[in-house]
Write an enzyme that holds these catalytic residues in place. Sequence first.
Site, PDB file in Angstrom:
ATOM      1  N   PRO A  92      62.456 -44.669 -72.239  1.00  0.00           N
ATOM      2  CA  PRO A  92      62.535 -45.667 -73.323  1.00  0.00           C
ATOM      3  C   PRO A  92      62.223 -47.074 -72.833  1.00  0.00           C
ATOM      4  CG  PRO A  92      64.492 -44.273 -73.284  1.00  0.00           C
ATOM      5  CD  PRO A  92      63.735 -43.984 -72.036  1.00  0.00           C
ATOM      6  N   GLU A 119      71.190 -38.666 -69.332  1.00  0.00           N
ATOM      7  CA  GLU A 119      71.183 -40.131 -69.486  1.00  0.00           C
ATOM      8  C   GLU A 119      69.968 -40.754 -68.820  1.00  0.00           C
ATOM      9  OE1 GLU A 119      73.517 -39.427 -71.926  1.00  0.00           O
ATOM     10  OE2 GLU A 119      73.164 -41.594 -71.669  1.00  0.00           O
ATOM     11  N   ARG A 157      42.332 -35.157 -76.071  1.00  0.00           N
ATOM     12  CA  ARG A 157      41.285 -35.171 -77.105  1.00  0.00           C
ATOM     13  C   ARG A 157      40.220 -36.217 -76.814  1.00  0.00           C
ATOM     14  NH1 ARG A 157      41.429 -38.355 -81.132  1.00  0.00           N
ATOM     15  NH2 ARG A 157      41.022 -36.823 -82.750  1.00  0.00           N
ATOM     16  N   ASP A 172      38.197 -42.672 -84.651  1.00  0.00           N
ATOM     17  CA  ASP A 172      39.638 -42.657 -84.924  1.00  0.00           C
ATOM     18  C   ASP A 172      40.152 -44.021 -85.349  1.00  0.00           C
ATOM     19  OD1 ASP A 172      40.560 -40.385 -82.232  1.00  0.00           O
ATOM     20  OD2 ASP A 172      39.729 -40.084 -84.221  1.00  0.00           O
TER      21      ASP A 172
END
Length: 247
Positions: A92, A119, A157, A172
């Site tokens: 994160p 954690e 991709r 895209d």
Amino acid sequence: MRIDILTLFPQMFQSPFSASIFQRAVDQKLVEVNLHNIRDYTHNKHHVVDDYAYGGGAGMILKPEPIFEAVESIKSEMKEEAAVLPVILLTPQGRLFSQSIAQELSRNKHLVLICGRYEGVDERVREHLATDEISIGDYVLGGGELAAMVVVDAVVRLLPGVLGSEASPLDDSHVSGLLEYPQYTRPPVFRGWSVPEVLLSGNHAQIAKWRREQAILRTLKRRPELLDRADLCVEERQVVDGLKASL
Ligand code: JD8
């Protein structure tokens, strides 16, 4: 491209990686994915991979030893390129993943992805083993696996030959810095809702113009911040600045 993934849950990757485009890329030897169970790199009777946090606190932390050993076993198969091998910790606290990071990663021959759990991982993995840290968004997942899948999907991709002729990554969203224009297929009228005439006109110049306008308008409405770094021509920039001023 070779991708090595360290995880406590290799089974999580089975189905996502069995999807068509991805499986075809593996079959065409355009990408090779190796799943490594971190537990296989432990040497204690109970294959312990985690322990309590120094200083206390709820939850467990992944121990450094099996993670270092797993990465070093991968590096041991390599020569000089081991020194520049991207070792990416999904966390994160990482830099926010984006299309430009996907393009950057797709230029590598080999990637290692470390998926933590509980954690998180011992700080020494981040300090002395990982060469990069990536987050897929400001929300808390239960571990790094889903983030690793997102990164792999977005990178693979982009590899030459993966997307057959049916699509080009260059069209895209986010590649042009704009959101995608509305797409339609048959029937031309569905429940009284018609496909825009211009798309049925066969006039490719008009269709391209309409799609560009729609992409810009949609981006202005939904993600105006993207327009600041989208590559717009002078006229488009003037139109956008005018529309922004009128909002
Ligand atoms: C790795 C353990 C769970 C996170 C305590 C819940 C990425 N965008 C992202 N969100 N969450 C993650 C992520 C979460 C992870 C691990 C990545 C390893 N957890 C932890 C901290 C709070 N638990 C992620 N990429």
